[in-house]
Design an enzyme around this catalytic site. Structure first.
Site, PDB file in Angstrom:
ATOM      1  N   LYS A  22       0.862  -1.208   0.000  1.00  0.00           N
ATOM      2  CA  LYS A  22       0.000   0.000   0.000  1.00  0.00           C
ATOM      3  C   LYS A  22       0.888   1.245   0.000  1.00  0.00           C
ATOM      4  CE  LYS A  22      -1.622   1.452   4.121  1.00  0.00           C
ATOM      5  NZ  LYS A  22      -1.259   2.816   4.495  1.00  0.00           N
ATOM      6  N   ASN A  23       1.921   1.236   0.834  1.00  0.00           N
ATOM      7  CA  ASN A  23       2.719   2.459   1.017  1.00  0.00           C
ATOM      8  C   ASN A  23       3.729   2.700  -0.099  1.00  0.00           C
ATOM      9  OD1 ASN A  23       1.206   2.855   3.256  1.00  0.00           O
ATOM     10  ND2 ASN A  23       2.791   2.286   4.724  1.00  0.00           N
ATOM     11  N   CYS A 118      -4.390  11.990  12.723  1.00  0.00           N
ATOM     12  CA  CYS A 118      -5.191  10.757  12.807  1.00  0.00           C
ATOM     13  C   CYS A 118      -5.005  10.219  14.221  1.00  0.00           C
ATOM     14  CB  CYS A 118      -4.744   9.753  11.755  1.00  0.00           C
ATOM     15  SG  CYS A 118      -3.132   9.100  12.108  1.00  0.00           S
ATOM     16  N   ARG A 123       0.606  14.146  12.970  1.00  0.00           N
ATOM     17  CA  ARG A 123       1.036  14.006  11.570  1.00  0.00           C
ATOM     18  C   ARG A 123       1.309  15.365  10.896  1.00  0.00           C
ATOM     19  NH1 ARG A 123      -0.790   8.759  10.231  1.00  0.00           N
ATOM     20  NH2 ARG A 123       0.829   8.740   8.646  1.00  0.00           N
ATOM     21  N   PRO A 124       2.234  16.159  11.414  1.00  0.00           N
ATOM     22  CA  PRO A 124       2.521  17.479  10.833  1.00  0.00           C
ATOM     23  C   PRO A 124       3.081  17.357   9.412  1.00  0.00           C
ATOM     24  CG  PRO A 124       4.200  16.895  12.424  1.00  0.00           C
ATOM     25  CD  PRO A 124       3.147  15.840  12.527  1.00  0.00           C
ATOM     26  N   ILE A 125       3.128  18.485   8.702  1.00  0.00           N
ATOM     27  CA  ILE A 125       3.680  18.501   7.324  1.00  0.00           C
ATOM     28  C   ILE A 125       4.797  19.537   7.197  1.00  0.00           C
ATOM     29  CG2 ILE A 125       1.571  17.654   6.189  1.00  0.00           C
ATOM     30  CD1 ILE A 125       0.983  20.674   5.527  1.00  0.00           C
ATOM     31  N   ASP A 126       5.349  19.976   8.333  1.00  0.00           N
ATOM     32  CA  ASP A 126       6.366  21.039   8.287  1.00  0.00           C
ATOM     33  C   ASP A 126       7.575  20.668   7.432  1.00  0.00           C
ATOM     34  OD1 ASP A 126       6.607  19.186  10.583  1.00  0.00           O
ATOM     35  OD2 ASP A 126       8.494  20.240  10.905  1.00  0.00           O
ATOM     36  N   LEU A 127       7.954  19.387   7.412  1.00  0.00           N
ATOM     37  CA  LEU A 127       9.145  18.991   6.633  1.00  0.00           C
ATOM     38  C   LEU A 127       8.830  18.966   5.136  1.00  0.00           C
ATOM     39  CD1 LEU A 127      10.540  16.196   8.983  1.00  0.00           C
ATOM     40  CD2 LEU A 127      11.319  18.579   8.775  1.00  0.00           C
ATOM     41  N   ILE A 328       8.385   6.702  16.826  1.00  0.00           N
ATOM     42  CA  ILE A 328       7.964   7.395  15.605  1.00  0.00           C
ATOM     43  C   ILE A 328       6.704   8.224  15.808  1.00  0.00           C
ATOM     44  CG2 ILE A 328       7.361   7.127  13.156  1.00  0.00           C
ATOM     45  CD1 ILE A 328      10.217   6.183  13.797  1.00  0.00           C
ATOM     46  N   ARG A 398      -8.349  -0.622   5.053  1.00  0.00           N
ATOM     47  CA  ARG A 398      -7.509   0.389   4.399  1.00  0.00           C
ATOM     48  C   ARG A 398      -6.183  -0.209   3.955  1.00  0.00           C
ATOM     49  NH1 ARG A 398      -6.110   5.277   7.798  1.00  0.00           N
ATOM     50  NH2 ARG A 398      -5.004   5.633   5.855  1.00  0.00           N
TER      51      ARG A 398
HETATM   52  C1  EPZ Z   1       4.319   6.761   6.275  1.00  0.00           C
HETATM   53  O1  EPZ Z   1       3.570   7.796   6.908  1.00  0.00           O
HETATM   54  C2  EPZ Z   1       3.400   5.557   6.188  1.00  0.00           C
HETATM   55  N1  EPZ Z   1       2.233   5.886   5.380  1.00  0.00           N
HETATM   56  C3  EPZ Z   1       2.952   5.137   7.592  1.00  0.00           C
HETATM   57  O2  EPZ Z   1       2.180   3.951   7.453  1.00  0.00           O
HETATM   58  C4  EPZ Z   1       4.202   4.805   8.407  1.00  0.00           C
HETATM   59  O3  EPZ Z   1       3.817   4.479   9.730  1.00  0.00           O
HETATM   60  C5  EPZ Z   1       5.146   6.024   8.428  1.00  0.00           C
HETATM   61  O4  EPZ Z   1       5.466   6.400   7.070  1.00  0.00           O
HETATM   62  C6  EPZ Z   1       6.436   5.738   9.158  1.00  0.00           C
HETATM   63  O5  EPZ Z   1       7.095   4.653   8.575  1.00  0.00           O
HETATM   64  C7  EPZ Z   1       2.353   5.889   4.025  1.00  0.00           C
HETATM   65  O6  EPZ Z   1       3.415   5.653   3.477  1.00  0.00           O
HETATM   66  C8  EPZ Z   1       1.115   6.202   3.248  1.00  0.00           C
HETATM   67  P1  EPZ Z   1       6.475  10.109   8.375  1.00  0.00           P
HETATM   68  P2  EPZ Z   1       4.152   9.312   6.938  1.00  0.00           P
HETATM   69  O7  EPZ Z   1       6.336  11.376   7.644  1.00  0.00           O
HETATM   70  O8  EPZ Z   1       4.844   9.600   5.664  1.00  0.00           O
HETATM   71  C9  EPZ Z   1       7.021  13.241  11.841  1.00  0.00           C
HETATM   72  C10 EPZ Z   1       0.408   2.482   7.868  1.00  0.00           C
HETATM   73  O9  EPZ Z   1       0.017   1.915   8.891  1.00  0.00           O
HETATM   74  N2  EPZ Z   1       6.898  14.252  10.778  1.00  0.00           N
HETATM   75  O10 EPZ Z   1       7.722   9.294   8.198  1.00  0.00           O
HETATM   76  O11 EPZ Z   1       3.078  10.210   7.383  1.00  0.00           O
HETATM   77  C11 EPZ Z   1       5.651  12.643  12.177  1.00  0.00           C
HETATM   78  O12 EPZ Z   1       5.023  13.425  13.163  1.00  0.00           O
HETATM   79  C12 EPZ Z   1       0.814   3.950   7.925  1.00  0.00           C
HETATM   80  O13 EPZ Z   1       0.535   1.935   6.735  1.00  0.00           O
HETATM   81  C13 EPZ Z   1       7.168  15.590  11.092  1.00  0.00           C
HETATM   82  O14 EPZ Z   1       7.497  15.924  12.228  1.00  0.00           O
HETATM   83  O15 EPZ Z   1       5.236   9.161   8.111  1.00  0.00           O
HETATM   84  C14 EPZ Z   1       5.973  11.287  12.717  1.00  0.00           C
HETATM   85  O16 EPZ Z   1       6.275  11.422  14.095  1.00  0.00           O
HETATM   86  C15 EPZ Z   1       0.637   4.532   9.314  1.00  0.00           C
HETATM   87  N3  EPZ Z   1       7.037  16.523  10.116  1.00  0.00           N
HETATM   88  C16 EPZ Z   1       7.249  10.904  11.980  1.00  0.00           C
HETATM   89  O17 EPZ Z   1       7.757  12.109  11.364  1.00  0.00           O
HETATM   90  C17 EPZ Z   1       6.668  16.198   8.833  1.00  0.00           C
HETATM   91  O18 EPZ Z   1       6.596  17.106   7.975  1.00  0.00           O
HETATM   92  C18 EPZ Z   1       7.043   9.870  10.899  1.00  0.00           C
HETATM   93  O19 EPZ Z   1       6.231  10.443   9.930  1.00  0.00           O
HETATM   94  C19 EPZ Z   1       6.403  14.846   8.544  1.00  0.00           C
HETATM   95  C20 EPZ Z   1       6.529  13.884   9.528  1.00  0.00           C
END
Ligand code: EPZ
Length: 420
Positions: A22-23, A118, A123-127, A328, A398
């Site tokens: 999926k991912n 969620c 789940r911030p998007i700052d990065l 995480i 999902r």
């Molecule tokens: C992806 O989510 C996966 N989803 C998640 O899978 C997975 O748990 C996660 O990566 C970690 O491996 C998809 O690929 C669709 P991240 P993503 O950005 O991209 C922080 C599942 O069960 N962060 O690596 O949202 C954030 O808060 C799902 O299949 C920032 O601080 O994960 C978190 O603590 C759940 N700023 C950490 O990074 C940002 O701009 C990991 O988030 C982005 C993230």
């Protein structure tokens, strides 16, 4: 809302086939925005999240044909419009924010509803936004929307404070046709990132360093359509590996890329599970008594956070003390309260959970709080005494295709109750 009903106590046997990841498929679908040609994705998992993302692209006038039988998705974005996507769809699934990078790259501007948090975290998007700004994008946030515009995209060196999967993917897609070179440092190394990069390169992109923490993207003029078969789902595979362990069964799991499951097999081997690769299959024999272990979730190649809940279910049934540390996400222990309803002994202290193995879990009514928590409850139900009834299983749908059929074929006593 459908429910799953499981009667515990059955041993598992036979084989199970793993679907595509999926991912990996979700960012690959978003990447189809980058080319005005047709793209074909083979062996795609027919999951709710895949359908939701396709609906979001259709709301941008992409033409999408999904052949459920063949698992084939044909995406034609020649008629794509730079309009606002359906906000409901974006909020329903945060991964749809992955269209931001490709839309900025294709149109130079884009406005989209801010993705919600969620259950497992804010789940911030700052990065993501840090990367876009570095490429020359002007970002405005207000009234629940993020609006991006850039007269031109210029390659940049971007350091990610955290190796965010989504931010790495969005920046890769935003920079493939930027002027000059982009270097993402402290990039995420997950296999799904590597798969996206391979798909982009098959479209004509120039990306190196995939699978490492430094990814280099040299901008090209345009991308062409491509056909692609995404990697197998290492988390679905891990879920079935734990199913074998928790029921002390021997099963064969087809659709394994050995490197991708190393963090999981290493932990299961430490516990005493016997595993052997045979081609693209894993034969797992968990008949022996297992030992408790400590788990700390980390970015790849560490132990995956998406396997934490499933591992907790297993550790609840293993004599001794195990400590799980979730590094995480800030709120990814909600499954622990549901497991405690089944008799588990778990103490949560911030990002750590101390699990004391118990002799037995008892079936009862539980609720899936998120995708992997739901999977963990199925695993607990497989060995829970009596009947376990899981509600809110839309979370599970999902990320797993026909999960009850796969478990039923392995000999589990499980059925889906369709509620109207
Ligand atoms: C992806 O989510 C996966 N989803 C998640 O899978 C997975 O748990 C996660 O990566 C970690 O491996 C998809 O690929 C669709 P991240 P993503 O950005 O991209 C922080 C599942 O069960 N962060 O690596 O949202 C954030 O808060 C799902 O299949 C920032 O601080 O994960 C978190 O603590 C759940 N700023 C950490 O990074 C940002 O701009 C990991 O988030 C982005 C993230």
């Amino acid at each position: 809302m459908d429910k799953l009903v499981i009667r515990g106590g059955c041993k598992l046997r036979g084989e199970v086939d793993i679907d595509a990841a999926k991912n990996a498929v979700l960012p690959i679908i978003a990447a189809c925005i980058l080319s005005g040609d047709k793209c074909e994705i083979w062996n795609a998992p027919m999951l709710r999240d895949v359908f939701v993302l396709c609906e979001a692209l259709k709301s941008l006038c992409a033409d999408i044909d999904i052949d459920v039988e063949k698992g084939k998705i044909i995406i034609d974005t020649s008629g794509l419009m730079n309009v606002e996507p359906d906000g409901e769809l974006i909020r329903k699934m945060r991964a749809s924010f992955l269209i931001m990078g490709p839309m900025i790259s294709r149109f130079g501007k884009f406005k989209v509803s801010l993705p919600g948090g969620c259950n497992i975290g804010t789940r911030p998007i700052d990065l993501h936004l840090k990367g876009f700004r570095a490429l020359g994008v002007d970002i405005k946030i207000g009234h629940g929307y993020v609006e991006a515009s850039a007269s031109r995209l210029i390659g940049a060196r971007i350091y990610l404070d955290f190796p965010s999967v989504g931010a790495t993917e969005n920046i890769m897609m935003a920079s493939v046709m930027a002027e000059g070179e982009t270097i993402i440092e402290n990039a995420a190394e997950e296999p799904e990132i590597e798969d996206l990069g391979k798909f982009l390169n098959s479209m004509g992109a120039k990306i190196t360093g995939l699978g490492t923490d430094t990814i280099k993207i040299t901008g090209v003029k345009e991308l062409r359509g491509a056909s692609y078969k995404p990697i197998f789902d290492r988390i679905e595979a891990g879920t079935f590996m734990i199913a074998a362990a928790i029921t002390k069964s021997t099963i064969k799991i087809n659709g394994i890329i050995e490197d991708h499951i190393k963090p999981i097999t290493a932990k299961l081997a430490e516990m005493g599970v016997d595993m052997e690769m045979s081609g693209e299959s894993l034969i797992i024999d968990a008949a022996r008594d297992l030992k408790p272990v400590d788990i700390k979730t980390m970015p790849y190649p560490g132990f995956p956070t998406d396997m934490q809940a499933q591992m907790m279910s297993l550790l609840c049934c293993i004599k001794g003390t195990s400590v799980i540390t979730e590094t995480i996400f800030e709120n990814r222990f909600m499954h622990s309260s549901e497991l405690k309803r089944m008799g588990a002994s778990i103490k949560i202290d911030g990002r750590s959970a101390v699990v004391e193995g118990v002799d037995r879990l008892t079936g009862c009514e539980v609720k899936a709080t998120d995708l992997r928590a739901g999977a963990a409850l199925i695993l607990a139900g497989l060995i829970g005494e009596g009947c376990t009834e899981i509600s809110d299983i839309y979370h599970i749908d999902r990320g797993y295709v026909g999960i009850e059929k796969k478990f039923k074929n392995l000999g589990a006593n499980i059925k889906r109750i369709i509620m109207d």
